[in-house]
Motif scaffolding. Structure first.
Motif, PDB file in Angstrom:
ATOM      1  N   GLU A  88     -34.307   1.063  20.875  1.00  0.00           N
ATOM      2  CA  GLU A  88     -34.142   0.468  22.201  1.00  0.00           C
ATOM      3  C   GLU A  88     -33.450  -0.888  22.112  1.00  0.00           C
ATOM      4  O   GLU A  88     -32.532  -1.187  22.892  1.00  0.00           O
ATOM      5  N   ASP A  89     -33.864  -1.702  21.153  1.00  0.00           N
ATOM      6  CA  ASP A  89     -33.256  -3.023  20.971  1.00  0.00           C
ATOM      7  C   ASP A  89     -31.776  -2.906  20.612  1.00  0.00           C
ATOM      8  O   ASP A  89     -30.942  -3.659  21.122  1.00  0.00           O
ATOM      9  N   GLU A  90     -31.452  -1.963  19.720  1.00  0.00           N
ATOM     10  CA  GLU A  90     -30.057  -1.784  19.309  1.00  0.00           C
ATOM     11  C   GLU A  90     -29.188  -1.363  20.485  1.00  0.00           C
ATOM     12  O   GLU A  90     -28.038  -1.802  20.613  1.00  0.00           O
ATOM     13  N   LEU A  91     -29.713  -0.535  21.360  1.00  0.00           N
ATOM     14  CA  LEU A  91     -28.960  -0.111  22.534  1.00  0.00           C
ATOM     15  C   LEU A  91     -28.752  -1.290  23.487  1.00  0.00           C
ATOM     16  O   LEU A  91     -27.643  -1.501  23.998  1.00  0.00           O
ATOM     17  N   MET A  92     -29.807  -2.072  23.702  1.00  0.00           N
ATOM     18  CA  MET A  92     -29.723  -3.193  24.643  1.00  0.00           C
ATOM     19  C   MET A  92     -28.773  -4.295  24.158  1.00  0.00           C
ATOM     20  O   MET A  92     -28.153  -4.974  24.962  1.00  0.00           O
ATOM     21  N   ILE A 104     -25.405  -0.043  19.189  1.00  0.00           N
ATOM     22  CA  ILE A 104     -25.134   1.393  19.176  1.00  0.00           C
ATOM     23  C   ILE A 104     -24.731   1.832  20.586  1.00  0.00           C
ATOM     24  O   ILE A 104     -25.030   1.155  21.563  1.00  0.00           O
ATOM     25  N   THR A 105     -24.048   2.963  20.650  1.00  0.00           N
ATOM     26  CA  THR A 105     -23.625   3.501  21.942  1.00  0.00           C
ATOM     27  C   THR A 105     -24.752   4.335  22.538  1.00  0.00           C
ATOM     28  O   THR A 105     -25.667   4.757  21.817  1.00  0.00           O
ATOM     29  N   PRO A 106     -24.698   4.599  23.828  1.00  0.00           N
ATOM     30  CA  PRO A 106     -25.715   5.457  24.432  1.00  0.00           C
ATOM     31  C   PRO A 106     -25.778   6.841  23.777  1.00  0.00           C
ATOM     32  O   PRO A 106     -26.862   7.401  23.609  1.00  0.00           O
ATOM     33  N   ASP A 107     -24.630   7.382  23.373  1.00  0.00           N
ATOM     34  CA  ASP A 107     -24.633   8.680  22.702  1.00  0.00           C
ATOM     35  C   ASP A 107     -25.362   8.620  21.358  1.00  0.00           C
ATOM     36  O   ASP A 107     -26.111   9.534  21.010  1.00  0.00           O
ATOM     37  N   GLN A 108     -25.143   7.555  20.604  1.00  0.00           N
ATOM     38  CA  GLN A 108     -25.845   7.389  19.330  1.00  0.00           C
ATOM     39  C   GLN A 108     -27.339   7.233  19.565  1.00  0.00           C
ATOM     40  O   GLN A 108     -28.150   7.762  18.807  1.00  0.00           O
ATOM     41  N   GLN A 109     -27.701   6.517  20.609  1.00  0.00           N
ATOM     42  CA  GLN A 109     -29.109   6.311  20.934  1.00  0.00           C
ATOM     43  C   GLN A 109     -29.769   7.636  21.259  1.00  0.00           C
ATOM     44  O   GLN A 109     -30.868   7.925  20.777  1.00  0.00           O
ATOM     45  N   VAL A 110     -29.117   8.478  22.049  1.00  0.00           N
ATOM     46  CA  VAL A 110     -29.680   9.773  22.415  1.00  0.00           C
ATOM     47  C   VAL A 110     -29.864  10.647  21.179  1.00  0.00           C
ATOM     48  O   VAL A 110     -30.911  11.288  21.008  1.00  0.00           O
ATOM     49  N   GLU A 111     -28.879  10.658  20.300  1.00  0.00           N
ATOM     50  CA  GLU A 111     -28.957  11.475  19.087  1.00  0.00           C
ATOM     51  C   GLU A 111     -30.131  11.040  18.206  1.00  0.00           C
ATOM     52  O   GLU A 111     -30.934  11.864  17.770  1.00  0.00           O
TER      53      GLU A 111
END
Length: 71
Positions: A34-38, A42-49
Motif C-alpha cells: 500500500e505504501d509503495e503504491l501511494m 509501483i504502478t497500480p497494475d503491479q500492486q494488483v499483481e
C-alpha cells in the motif's frame, strides 16, 4: 509468484517460521504494498499483481490437521 514470496512460503513449509509469524509477515507485506503504491514506487497494475499473490499465499492452510472424532 515473486522470488521473495516463494522463499517466505518455503520457510513456512519447512517449519522455519510459525503460521503466526507467516501471517504477520504477510500483513506487513500488504502494508508495504500500500505504501509503495501511494508513493508511486509501483504502478497500480503491479500492486494488483502482488496483492493477488499475497492473497493466494494467505489463503493456504499450512497447519496440521486437528484430530477429530468419527461418529
Amino acid at each position: 509468484m515473486t522470488h521473495k514470496y516463494i522463499l517466505l512460503e518455503k520457510k513456512l513449509i519447512n517449519g522455519e517460521i510459525s503460521p503466526q509469524e507467516f501471517k504477520n509477515l504477510i500483513d506487513k507485506e500488504f502494508e508495504k504494498l500500500e505504501d509503495e503504491l501511494m508513493t508511486g514506487e509501483i504502478t497500480p497494475d503491479q500492486q494488483v499483481e502482488r496483492y493477488n499473490e499475497l492473497l493466494q499465499m494467505e489463503s493456504h492452510s499450512f497447519e496440521e490437521p486437528k484430530p477429530h472424532e468419527h461418529i
